[in-house]
Design a protein around this motif. Sequence first.
Motif, short mmCIF file in Angstrom:
data_model
loop_
_atom_site.label_atom_id
_atom_site.label_comp_id
_atom_site.label_asym_id
_atom_site.label_seq_id
_atom_site.Cartn_x
_atom_site.Cartn_y
_atom_site.Cartn_z
N GLU A 218 0.84 -1.20 0.00
CA GLU A 218 0.00 0.00 0.00
C GLU A 218 0.87 1.25 0.00
N ARG A 526 -2.80 -3.79 3.29
CA ARG A 526 -3.26 -4.75 2.29
C ARG A 526 -3.38 -6.16 2.87
N GLU A 529 -6.66 -6.24 4.64
CA GLU A 529 -7.76 -6.29 3.69
C GLU A 529 -7.84 -7.66 3.00
#
Length: 550
Positions: A218, A526, A529
Amino acid sequence: MSATLVTKHLAGGHAHRTLFEGLDLTVAPGDVVGVVGANGAGKSTLLQILAGHLDPLDGTVATAPADAFVGWLPQEHERINGETVGHYVARRTGAAAATAAMEHAAAAFGAEDHSRAAEDAYARSLDHWQASGAPDLDERLPPMLADLGLDVDAGALMTSLSGGQAARAALAALLLSRFDLVLLDEPTNDLDLDGLERLERFVRGLRSGVVLVSHDREFLSRVVTRVVELDLAQQRVAVYDGGYDAFLEERAVARRHAREAYEEFAGRKADLVSRARTQREWSSQGVRNAIKKAPDNDKIRRRAQVESSEKQAQKVRQMESRIARLEEVEEPRKEWALRFTIGSAPRSSSVVATLDEATARLGSFTFGPASLQVSAGDRIGVTGPNGAGKTTLLRLLLGRIVPQSGRAGLGASVAVGEIDQARTGLAEDLPLGDAFEAAVPQMTPADVRTLLAKFGLKADQVTSPVGRLSPGERTRAAMALLQARGVNLLVLDEPTNHLDLPAIEQLEEALDSYDGSLLLVSHDRRLLEGVRLDQRWHVRDGQVTLGTPG
């Protein structure tokens, strides 16, 4: 002062091994260049060459102007005994070196018989001292520490800081620096979300050029304007214009085209070779038939058959010529890839771990009271700023510390697998192979070496004491231990620190197929997520707030 860095035909590595070569790169003011590649590809080596701390094997590195102030911040936060936060920041910003050089030049200039050269050296060192920000660094440091939430003064010893506090001290040094070119090696390690956002704003706002190594996807996506890939498997260096996400897409297309081009070449070559073999067989058979079947007095028929055979031989030669004229396409090499699974243990009790109004005190910090429960199969993401109490929470749940008040309990048949921040799962003073065998006594030495090799840990690492391994090597050893043991409660504290991008992707895949209980502490956006989670615990100032992912 802004500066430009230029490399031409740059090669780097060690005397016995070249890691990369042929790098042509220009870093202009405002450029943010991300360097990516598997561990061992030469990313840190490249930064050291750019910083002038390591000689290249070939090629050149130049800056314009030649006396540009280049700052290199290595990934390890050095803990020098007796060094204070103030001295650490002065060293990392280059202010300490600039001050020492200026004082030395001033002493030479102050001598009665000083030369013109001494006068010029003093003028240069004074300019550099002022440019480094050294004159007012002591005044700028305390407000920066306070702004970053680092509740220590400049006189505190670096060895007394936690990992998160040391990361914030490193961030303070970076934010206070005044480099003309900035080289950053894993600057995101140990930073919490607030620290990551500050780092991103700083990098995006710099007018100087930046070259950085990071495995935080990210962060790369948000800041880089160009990507240099050191591809060790293909033994090539590639420079991609555009951001990190554009690089991923372009690389995927390039790899697909390379594979398609090779398969087309291999198919055409195989077809021509097959046809040449058939023509050769026909030619040989024709000659044998001409000798065997034609009577001596039938010269006309025999001559016709021989001529036919010669025509076949000519076709063979033509086919072989076509094969020789084919433009060779090298097969893309298959790069080494980590294959990681998490060993499973029999299911634990339905209640894996509990806290009942539990509190813990560490110095002036108090965690809790907290009442929490981890049930079998729960997948929990734990977030929060550095120093909020996340690691204390894990230690209470695992029974590593006893609460001052309240209760903490671990369920029955709980098999814990853990990667902690310090990567301390193996005996530090033993060679890695011996330490691993002691931790998993059911495995033979040969099986241990085979497993460690699958995690990229070869003979040099296996015979090296665990305490001397790099952070990345220690992390891969900890992952190998998870695969070797049976686990039904997996506890991961910042697992992506020091892992390269392919290993992080493998970790995500392993977590997706793992069906036991999971406690995942991470600032990797990330990862949070991408991993399947059904609860989110947010820790701040020793208090835990429950929520859902998203």
